[in-house]
Design a protein around this motif. Structure first.
Motif, PDB file in Angstrom:
ATOM      1  N   THR A  98      -7.296  33.945  48.465  1.00 60.12           N
ATOM      2  CA  THR A  98      -8.598  32.736  47.800  1.00 60.12           C
ATOM      3  C   THR A  98      -8.098  31.354  47.554  1.00 60.12           C
ATOM      4  OG1 THR A  98      -9.981  34.605  46.879  1.00 60.12           O
ATOM      5  CG2 THR A  98     -10.018  33.027  45.713  1.00 60.12           C
ATOM      6  N   PHE A  99      -8.521  30.976  48.051  1.00 61.75           N
ATOM      7  CA  PHE A  99      -7.871  29.471  47.410  1.00 61.75           C
ATOM      8  C   PHE A  99      -8.394  28.991  46.165  1.00 61.75           C
ATOM      9  CE2 PHE A  99      -6.453  29.671  51.688  1.00 61.75           C
ATOM     10  CZ  PHE A  99      -5.432  29.847  52.322  1.00 61.75           C
ATOM     11  N   GLU A 100      -8.552  27.697  45.213  1.00 60.40           N
ATOM     12  CA  GLU A 100      -8.665  26.835  44.345  1.00 60.40           C
ATOM     13  C   GLU A 100      -8.643  26.140  44.215  1.00 60.40           C
ATOM     14  OE1 GLU A 100      -9.986  28.227  39.750  1.00 60.40           O
ATOM     15  OE2 GLU A 100      -8.369  29.884  40.824  1.00 60.40           O
TER      16      GLU A 100
ATOM     17  N   PRO B 127      -8.188  12.405  42.748  1.00 61.53           N
ATOM     18  CA  PRO B 127      -9.282  12.879  42.195  1.00 61.53           C
ATOM     19  C   PRO B 127      -8.827  14.780  42.063  1.00 61.53           C
ATOM     20  CG  PRO B 127     -10.626  12.197  43.510  1.00 61.53           C
ATOM     21  CD  PRO B 127      -9.011  11.967  44.419  1.00 61.53           C
ATOM     22  N   MET B 128      -8.148  15.423  43.253  1.00 62.43           N
ATOM     23  CA  MET B 128      -8.182  16.381  43.215  1.00 62.43           C
ATOM     24  C   MET B 128      -6.471  17.267  42.969  1.00 62.43           C
ATOM     25  SD  MET B 128     -10.151  17.030  46.810  1.00 62.43           S
ATOM     26  CE  MET B 128      -9.403  15.681  47.340  1.00 62.43           C
ATOM     27  N   GLN B 129      -6.343  18.895  42.574  1.00 60.48           N
ATOM     28  CA  GLN B 129      -5.573  19.247  42.753  1.00 60.48           C
ATOM     29  C   GLN B 129      -5.563  20.798  43.175  1.00 60.48           C
ATOM     30  OE1 GLN B 129      -3.639  18.951  38.687  1.00 60.48           O
ATOM     31  NE2 GLN B 129      -1.511  19.889  39.197  1.00 60.48           N
ATOM     32  N   PHE B 130      -4.492  21.281  44.580  1.00 57.76           N
ATOM     33  CA  PHE B 130      -4.894  22.995  44.280  1.00 57.76           C
ATOM     34  C   PHE B 130      -4.409  23.332  42.938  1.00 57.76           C
ATOM     35  CE2 PHE B 130      -4.605  21.295  49.046  1.00 57.76           C
ATOM     36  CZ  PHE B 130      -5.680  22.107  49.505  1.00 57.76           C
ATOM     37  N   ILE B 131      -5.223  24.455  42.035  1.00 57.41           N
ATOM     38  CA  ILE B 131      -4.648  25.089  41.613  1.00 57.41           C
ATOM     39  C   ILE B 131      -3.733  26.568  42.229  1.00 57.41           C
ATOM     40  CG2 ILE B 131      -5.152  27.101  40.053  1.00 57.41           C
ATOM     41  CD1 ILE B 131      -8.207  25.327  39.318  1.00 57.41           C
ATOM     42  N   TYR B 132      -3.811  26.507  43.621  1.00 55.43           N
ATOM     43  CA  TYR B 132      -3.515  27.853  44.477  1.00 55.43           C
ATOM     44  C   TYR B 132      -3.871  27.932  45.913  1.00 55.43           C
ATOM     45  CZ  TYR B 132      -1.896  32.572  46.638  1.00 55.43           C
ATOM     46  OH  TYR B 132      -1.147  32.730  47.142  1.00 55.43           O
ATOM     47  N   PRO B 133      -3.046  27.187  46.570  1.00 54.77           N
ATOM     48  CA  PRO B 133      -1.921  27.595  45.899  1.00 54.77           C
ATOM     49  C   PRO B 133      -0.808  25.870  45.062  1.00 54.77           C
ATOM     50  CG  PRO B 133      -2.339  26.809  48.360  1.00 54.77           C
ATOM     51  CD  PRO B 133      -3.368  27.293  48.042  1.00 54.77           C
ATOM     52  N   GLN B 134       0.041  26.264  44.855  1.00 56.94           N
ATOM     53  CA  GLN B 134       0.460  25.139  43.542  1.00 56.94           C
ATOM     54  C   GLN B 134       0.803  23.980  44.819  1.00 56.94           C
ATOM     55  OE1 GLN B 134       2.110  27.509  40.171  1.00 56.94           O
ATOM     56  NE2 GLN B 134       0.839  26.387  38.975  1.00 56.94           N
ATOM     57  N   ASP B 135       2.297  24.803  45.664  1.00 55.52           N
ATOM     58  CA  ASP B 135       3.027  23.897  46.265  1.00 55.52           C
ATOM     59  C   ASP B 135       2.245  23.235  47.272  1.00 55.52           C
ATOM     60  OD1 ASP B 135       4.983  24.257  44.407  1.00 55.52           O
ATOM     61  OD2 ASP B 135       5.366  25.959  45.194  1.00 55.52           O
ATOM     62  N   ALA B 136       3.019  22.359  48.200  1.00 57.91           N
ATOM     63  CA  ALA B 136       2.725  21.384  49.388  1.00 57.91           C
ATOM     64  C   ALA B 136       2.891  22.662  51.110  1.00 57.91           C
ATOM     65  CB  ALA B 136       3.373  20.552  49.559  1.00 57.91           C
TER      66      ALA B 136
END
Length: 750
Positions: A690-692, A663-672
């Protein structure tokens, strides 16, 4: 043999003015000759009225002699002896032509040379050609040479339109241009003119009515300025084709109207300190330029006014987005309404923003182009490939991409590159001609340009162009009205662009008949808040289209340019197994290779619809299967703010969950795995990162861990700003239901 060779091969070795006319021969403007004389390039013939006046005044036996009139010379000799000074030369028009070409002092010896060369001239040229040579090189006072230049300078029109009074005045002027001039001895000039008119009337050349009318005409007061339409174009021809008479492709009437429109808008924009403007109109059917205004204020002599903006490289803003959309559809990367993510992104420090500074989660591709959304366009370019699009633009005719694709990167679609209004408008002309099934030819400015079919084929396909034009014809117009409800308003496929810092405003539009390009800004590159494509260039564009005849819209291309496909109504992708609603729409053939809708999934629900379950958690009879439209969490968080009808997936029934649910997804950083360069603060110390994160459950609590150590928790808005040392770090987040997500980050100091 000496007689045969005595006449120079080129009789007049003099520089000529550069003269530019419209496509019908109407004078647009001219640039003075290198020797400071207004000497127009010679014509093949002399104007009829001027020729008849000249012969009656100077050489009534012109058509009877072979260059020399012995009786006239004898008469002049007797007159000069009696007067004890030279009062007559006895020269024929042929002899005067020789004297004009030689420019020597008038002596007896020179007269003998003129006699010999005049007879030789009559052997080489016809009477008509001799008259034309004289008319083109005779002096008419001041620095005016030739009857064509004189007609424009004294009467404001061409020599072909001379009245009898005007022709008679010009016929007597070369007889003594230094003594008889508009500014002095006007009475003597008037007497000479009227005496010639009386002779023409006596010979029956003009009738009573023409004679009386000619006598009543007043002499001009002073020389007039030459027409000054399309001055930047005239200046360009002066550089590339000096001393020539160029028949351009310009339509003088249209050029005048365009310059009037730009002058009106310039007066309005100048109040906002927006000083420059350019526009070009092209006939799509012939690829010929009908109006060319390089800048709206050429005569003001202010900084930048002399710059021909049509040829000047400027930042493109969003004007290239339709080309990317067309390329991606042709190659089968997207369909017209494929959803593109509109969420915050950061690619190696490049974090584009939409003009509204808002995000919508997901937007159909056609709407992305129509609304000129930046973030989805960057995502599309990243998917399509910067090198591939760079090559596409070069093959489309953009000549200003002189650096490698890596230099521009993803900013290529947002104004990171420069283009000229000429190249951009030409690309839209190519699109229209491709759609109409016409060959690719370059734009033309001169009527004698050979518009040969380009050896480079179109980079566009008719199907891709038609779908692109269908999208950008829906762009909201500057009038803020529904143009579809007004029958008199024509359909236009158009696009605006605004460069970074509000330095360049673009608008380009096209119909089956015309393409119009407009640029507004400051030639110096100074930005102003009002320099926005939709607010400045857009209104000018439609004012120019209002000058043009309307055209019926493009026909749907045939011959397999488009195929019909069943697509999901919500995602715009090819219909998948679990899509409930679909539409049959035209797509490019390569679009059939795109993947079916990945956003509709089959889920099992409890009878009350509150929870998801697996079949082994509930009897088959009790489970309620349903097709559900599910976006990735990062998309969903923004999407449902704009789409209240969107329904997030219900949570799993307690005891019947799935650890693989994300149910979660990184906006930043976008890649693993991400590489981050730390910004520097004003004092030189490293900044924060700043992580989002986006979570599909708006009430979820997220716990943040850096390198295995708990750092913070967030609720509602999941952002974390933190100082990190350079090196490798692991970011892990855990929500209150136990779902986890991780990324590896390499931090580098700037």
């Amino acid at each position: 043999m000496a007689y045969l060779l005595c006449l120079p091969r080129r009789l007049f070795d003099v520089p000529y003015a550069t003269v530019v006319t419209d496509r019908h021969g109407e004078l647009l403007g001219a640039r003075i000759a290198a020797d400071g004389q207004w000497r127009f390039p010679p014509s093949d013939t002399a104007p009829d009225k001027f020729a008849r006046c000249l012969i009656a005044f100077e050489d009534r036996h012109f058509y009877l002699h072979n260059g020399v009139n012995p009786a006239a010379i004898l008469r002049a000799f007797v007159q000069n002896v009696r007067a004890r000074r030279i009062v007559s030369g006895g020269s024929t028009i042929t002899m005067q032509t020789i004297r004009l070409s030689r420019g020597e002092r008038r002596t007896v010896g020179e007269k003998l040379v003129e006699i010999v060369l005049a007879t030789r001239l009559e052997c080489r040229y016809s009477k008509r050609e001799i008259l034309a040579l004289y008319a083109a090189h005779a002096p008419f006072g001041g620095n005016v040479v030739g009857v064509e230049a004189a007609a424009w300078r004294y009467f404001g029109h061409s020599s072909a339109e001379l009245s009898w009074a005007e022709a008679a005045m010009l016929a007597v002027l070369p007889n003594a241009p230094s003594m008889i001039h508009l500014s002095r001895n006007r009475e003597a000039l008037l007497r000479k003119r009227n005496r010639l008119l009386r002779e023409l009337h006596r010979q029956g050349v003009i009738d009573d009515a023409d004679y009386e009318l000619a006598l009543s005409e007043a002499l001009p007061e002073e020389p007039l300025p030459l027409p000054a339409l399309a001055p930047h174009l005239v200046a360009d021809f002066q550089q590339t084709r000096p001393g020539e008479r160029i028949v351009s492709t310009i339509d003088k009437g249209m050029q005048s109207q365009v310059e009037a429109v730009l002058a009106r808008w310039h007066a309005e924009f100048a109040q906002q300190d927006i000083r420059d403007m350019a526009a070009i109109i092209v006939d799509v059917r012939t690829a010929r330029v009908l109006a060319y205004c390089g800048n709206a204020r050429f005569d003001e002599r202010q900084p930048g006014s002399q710059v021909d903006i049509i040829r000047a490289p400027r930042s493109t803003g969003s004007i290239l987005k339709p080309l990317l959309y067309c390329a991606a559809m042709q190659d089968g990367d997207i369909l017209p309404r494929t959803l593109l993510p509109d969420i915050p992104i950061n690619v190696n420090g490049f974090a584009p923003q939409n003009f509204s500074l808002q995000f919508e989660g997901a937007v159909p591709a056609a709407e992305v182009i129509a609304r000129s959304l930046n973030v989805p366009s960057v995502v599309l370019l990243r998917r399509y490939g910067v090198p591939k699009f760079y090559d596409f633009l070069k093959r489309a005719g953009l000549t200003t991409l002189r650096r490698p694709a890596s230099h521009y990167g993803l900013s290529l679609i947002l104004g990171g590159a420069e283009a000229t209004l000429w190249d951009v408008t030409a690309a839209y002309v190519d699109m229209a001609r491709c759609l109409e099934g016409q060959p690719r030819i370059p734009l033309a400015l001169a009527a004698d340009e050979k518009q040969r079919r380009s050896t480079a084929p179109y980079v566009f396909t008719p199907g891709g162009v038609w779908l692109t034009f269908q999208s950008i014809k829906e762009v909201n117009r500057p009038e803020d009205i529904d143009w579809r409800t007004i029958p008199s308003m024509q359909t236009v496929a158009w696009k605006t662009g605004t460069s970074y810092g509000f330095r360049d405003a673009w608008a380009v539009g096209v119909t089956p008949r015309y393409a119009v390009g407009v640029w507004v800004g400051n030639a110096s590159g100074e930005g102003r808040p009002g320099i926005v494509g939709a607010r400045t260039a857009g209104p000018v564009l439609f004012d120019l289209f209002n000058l043009l005849p309307a055209a019926t819209w493009f026909d749907v291309p045939g011959d397999g340019a488009l195929v019909e496909a069943e697509v999901c109504r919500q995602s715009g992708c090819l219909k998948g197994r679990f899509c409930d609603a679909s539409d049959v729409v035209p797509i490019c053939p390569n679009g059939q290779r795109t993947e079916p809708c990945p956003y509709h999934i089959r889920v099992n629900l409890t009878p009350d619809g509150r929870f998801r379950v697996y079949e082994n958690c509930m009897s088959e009879a009790s489970a309620v299967p349903a097709n559900w439209f599910v976006l990735p969490p990062a998309w969903e968080w923004y999407y449902r703010q704009q789409h209240p009808e969107y329904r997030p997936l219900p949570p799993f029934m307690p005891g019947c969950g799935d650890d693989s649910d994300r149910p979660m997804q990184f906006i930043y950083p976008q890649d693993a795995f991400a590489r981050i360069t730390l910004p520097r603060q004003l004092d030189g110390t490293p900044g924060v990162v700043t992580f989002e994160l986006a979570h599909s459950d708006p009430n979820a609590t997220v716990f943040w861990h850096i390198d295995g150590n708990y750092t913070a928790s967030t609720r509602d808005f999941h952002k974390l700003s933190i100082h990190l040392d350079p090196g490798l770090h692991t970011l892990t987040v855990v929500d209150d239901r136990g779902h986890t997500l991780s990324a590896t980050i390499r931090v580098e100091a700037s």
